[in-house]
Enzyme design. Structure first.
Site, PDB file in Angstrom:
ATOM      1  N   ARG A 195       0.820  -1.226   0.000  1.00 24.84           N
ATOM      2  CA  ARG A 195       0.000   0.000   0.000  1.00 24.84           C
ATOM      3  C   ARG A 195       0.850   1.270   0.000  1.00 24.84           C
ATOM      4  NH1 ARG A 195      -2.197  -3.759  -1.332  1.00 24.84           N
ATOM      5  NH2 ARG A 195      -4.129  -4.683  -0.535  1.00 24.84           N
ATOM      6  N   SER A 232     -11.455  -2.313   1.977  1.00 27.61           N
ATOM      7  CA  SER A 232     -10.819  -2.636   3.261  1.00 27.61           C
ATOM      8  C   SER A 232     -10.425  -1.347   3.980  1.00 27.61           C
ATOM      9  CB  SER A 232      -9.571  -3.500   3.043  1.00 27.61           C
ATOM     10  OG  SER A 232      -9.915  -4.730   2.453  1.00 27.61           O
ATOM     11  N   GLU A 252      -6.218   2.128   5.911  1.00 19.28           N
ATOM     12  CA  GLU A 252      -5.820   2.057   4.512  1.00 19.28           C
ATOM     13  C   GLU A 252      -6.502   3.175   3.725  1.00 19.28           C
ATOM     14  OE1 GLU A 252      -6.703  -1.174   1.055  1.00 19.28           O
ATOM     15  OE2 GLU A 252      -5.584  -1.906   2.784  1.00 19.28           O
TER      16      GLU A 252
END
Length: 299
Positions: free
Chosen positions: A174, A224, A294
């Protein structure tokens, strides 16, 4: 002297005042953007960046809005929307796809299928644009964009168009060089392999079936919410703490997958933020694990 709005409008680039950002995020949450700009190419983006520096306007980049949580009160800044007008997909050579940053990953996967190219089937169903996906090195089912991206074109903060190879992108979980430096991705080159069309289609169908079975795709969400803690799964930790199904306002920890927070109708940024904090505090108290978000909060 002209204003920022007048300068952008007079240059021929589409610009809208007070555009509701809930229309442009998959969470369907958020107040208005002071300015919402829809460029057609890199030159128009570079000009907008120049005007923003001149008039002191803060700039945000938005694609499909699939990883954003926007403040209810709106945002005092200029949003540059890289979407439909910058979404062309083409073959660079037999096994390389060039796609503009606004192309949806799902469309790129379908294009790969049409050309019997294999290697990105697991990305089918990721609800973001290819630019946003590369920015955060999106991934699913054990693969990430770093596994098939070859190079990218981007604008630096001064508006200069540049290229970088996969090795220069610093792609990790990420994370990318683009997020480190506020670079604006404009095009992505994807390197795949020739494959069997029926096998590629079957794999894409399998991944989508698994998504539908395990993820709350029927509700607005930002995917998510939390990054995967080392050695754990965020959704499992949240469920073990008894938070599956917990609601604050119309924001709910999904009963299908506790790693998702869904908008059941009229959830606000405040509702989601408080629910995120509840999950973080409870998991840390009971499991000793700090959950890191996230999704990107825009305020």
């Amino acid at each position: 002297m002209s204003s920022f709005y007048d300068s952008v409008r007079e240059s021929g680039t589409e610009i809208i005042r007070d555009e509701p950002l809930k229309k442009h995020t998959t969470f369907k949450i958020g107040g208005n953007a002071k300015y919402f700009i829809i460029p057609e190419d890199e030159k128009e983006i570079a000009a907008v960046l120049k005007y923003a520096r001149t008039f002191g306007e803060k700039v945000y980049i938005i694609g499909n809005g699939s990883n954003m949580l926007v403040d209810d009160a709106g945002v005092d800044g200029a949003f540059i929307y890289i979407g439909d007008k910058m979404s062309d997909i083409s073959l660079e050579d037999e096994t390389t796809i060039r796609c503009q940053a606004g192309a949806l990953l799902s469309r790129v996967c379908k294009f790969a299928l049409e050309n019997s190219l294999t290697g990105m089937e697991a990305s089918f169903g990721i609800p973001g644009s290819v630019g946003g996906g590369l920015y955060m090195n999106a991934g699913a089912y054990g693969t990430e964009m770093k596994d098939y991206v070859v190079k990218a074109e981007y604008l630096d903060p001064d508006g200069s168009l540049k290229e970088c190879s996969r090795e220069e992108m610093k792609l990790s979980y990420r994370h990318s060089v683009f997020s480190e430096n506020s670079y604006i991705i404009t095009a992505v080159y994807i390197g795949l392999k020739k494959g069997d069309k029926s096998e590629i289609r079957a794999a894409m169908t399998d991944y989508m079936t698994r998504r539908k079975a395990k993820q709350p795709l029927e509700y607005p969400s930002a995917g998510s919410v939390f990054k995967r803690p080392e050695g754990y799964f965020a959704g499992a930790l949240i469920e073990q703490c008894g938070l599956k199904g917990r609601s604050i306002g119309d924001a709910q920890v999904s009963e299908k997958h506790a790693g998702f927070i869904i908008n059941k109708g009229n959830a606000t940024c405040k509702d989601v933020t408080e629910l995120i904090r509840l999950c973080q505090d409870t998991v840390f108290k009971e499991k000793g694990v700090r959950l890191e978000t996230e999704i990107k909060a825009i305020r």
